[in-house]
Design a protein around this motif. Structure first.
Motif, short mmCIF file in Angstrom:
data_model
loop_
_atom_site.label_atom_id
_atom_site.label_comp_id
_atom_site.label_asym_id
_atom_site.label_seq_id
_atom_site.Cartn_x
_atom_site.Cartn_y
_atom_site.Cartn_z
N SER A 50 21.69 22.27 18.10
CA SER A 50 21.89 23.06 16.89
C SER A 50 23.22 23.78 16.92
O SER A 50 23.92 23.88 15.90
CB SER A 50 20.75 24.07 16.71
N ASP A 51 23.61 24.29 18.10
CA ASP A 51 24.92 24.96 18.21
C ASP A 51 26.06 23.96 18.05
O ASP A 51 27.10 24.27 17.47
CB ASP A 51 25.04 25.67 19.56
N LEU A 52 25.87 22.76 18.59
CA LEU A 52 26.88 21.72 18.46
C LEU A 52 27.07 21.35 16.98
O LEU A 52 28.20 21.18 16.51
CB LEU A 52 26.48 20.49 19.26
N ASN A 53 25.97 21.24 16.26
CA ASN A 53 26.03 20.95 14.84
C ASN A 53 26.72 22.07 14.08
O ASN A 53 27.53 21.83 13.17
CB ASN A 53 24.62 20.75 14.29
N TYR A 54 26.43 23.31 14.47
CA TYR A 54 27.06 24.49 13.84
C TYR A 54 28.57 24.49 14.07
O TYR A 54 29.35 24.69 13.13
CB TYR A 54 26.44 25.77 14.41
N VAL A 55 28.98 24.25 15.30
CA VAL A 55 30.42 24.24 15.62
C VAL A 55 31.14 23.17 14.82
O VAL A 55 32.22 23.41 14.25
CB VAL A 55 30.62 24.00 17.13
N THR A 56 30.56 21.98 14.75
CA THR A 56 31.19 20.87 14.03
C THR A 56 31.27 21.16 12.54
O THR A 56 32.29 20.91 11.89
CB THR A 56 30.39 19.57 14.25
N THR A 57 30.19 21.71 11.97
CA THR A 57 30.18 22.04 10.54
C THR A 57 31.26 23.06 10.21
O THR A 57 31.97 22.93 9.21
CB THR A 57 28.80 22.59 10.14
N GLU A 58 31.40 24.07 11.06
CA GLU A 58 32.42 25.10 10.81
C GLU A 58 33.83 24.54 10.99
O GLU A 58 34.75 24.91 10.25
CB GLU A 58 32.20 26.28 11.76
N LEU A 59 33.99 23.65 11.95
CA LEU A 59 35.30 23.02 12.15
C LEU A 59 35.70 22.20 10.92
O LEU A 59 36.84 22.29 10.44
CB LEU A 59 35.27 22.13 13.39
N LEU A 60 34.76 21.42 10.38
CA LEU A 60 35.06 20.60 9.21
C LEU A 60 35.30 21.48 7.98
O LEU A 60 36.13 21.14 7.12
CB LEU A 60 33.91 19.62 8.95
N ALA A 61 34.59 22.61 7.90
CA ALA A 61 34.82 23.55 6.80
C ALA A 61 36.24 24.10 6.88
O ALA A 61 36.92 24.26 5.85
CB ALA A 61 33.80 24.68 6.85
#
Length: 238
Positions: A50-61
């Motif tokens: 879940s943290d990995l998904n969060y980091v990736t989502t924020e990076l793409l944002a």
């Protein structure tokens, strides 16, 4: 004059194909999830899924311009030794990574701008063709086939070089697009700079392959539709 308009329009079509292929692949979250699962990324760097998904989502944002900075992305990272690479409250991305991604985002801003310019320029060229009583479909169909064919001829040469030594091609890419001070920030250290563990070289090889596949697919559609139009249309002006 009509051929100038036709070839200019065909170049706009090609730029739209390339830019859309890059953007639609880069921000396609299922590709990231597939890559992470294939490589066991969350386990290898010591982070929850879940943290990995969060980091990736924020990076793409951030890459889309929907986030002002990569500061403030804080998750705990245990590392492969379990001793803790990042504590909760620390920035996930290092200062070096943040500086590099600032330059990367500038490249994507250029890609977005190129797509917009190509779209509006193509619309203007089609309008000019109509005002000059030319057939936009005929001109774009004829010219796009030649422009796309020429483009693929050049791509074959680059593809051979890239396939022979992707790592060398990757270095050349960064030296071309990240000049001066920016050129030193893409070389990262595993587990000190976590981005290299998220996105190793094989990730970018996959991205390049997906972009190439989409360019080929979109180009094939354009050429096939254009060829079908030229074959079926009564408008066969030379």
């Amino acid at each position: 004059m009509r051929w100038v308009l036709g070839y200019a329009g065909a170049l706009c079509v090609l730029l739209l194909i390339i830019s859309q292929s890059v953007l639609s692949t880069t921000f396609f979250m299922p590709f990231f999830n597939w890559h992470y699962q294939r490589n066991g990324t969350h386990a290898s760097i010591g982070i929850t899924e879940s943290d990995l998904n969060y980091v990736t989502t924020e990076l793409l944002a951030y890459m889309r311009g929907k986030r002002q900075s990569l500061d403030g992305i804080t998750v705990a990272v245990a590392g492969n030794n379990g001793q803790g690479v990042r504590q909760l409250g620390e920035n996930f991305f290092s200062a070096k990574e943040i500086r590099h991604m600032y330059d990367v985002r500038d490249l994507y801003v250029l890609v977005y701008k190129a797509r917009a310019v190509a779209f509006f320029l193509l619309a203007a060229l089609v309008l000019a063709m109509l005002l000059l009583e030319q057939s936009p479909l005929y001109l774009l169909s004829r010219c796009s086939r030649e422009v796309v064919a020429g483009f693929f001829g050049v791509c074959v040469v680059f593809a051979v070089f890239i396939c022979l030594n992707f790592e060398r091609a990757w270095d050349i890419f960064h030296h071309v697009f990240f000049r001066g001070e920016a050129g030193q920030f893409y070389q990262l250290t595993p587990f000190r700079d976590l981005m290299i563990n998220l996105f190793p070289l094989d990730f970018f090889m996959g991205i390049a392959a997906f972009v190439a596949a989409r360019v080929v697919a979109f180009s094939a559609v354009v050429v096939a539709c254009g060829s079908a139009y030229l074959h079926l249309s009564k408008d066969r002006r030379v």
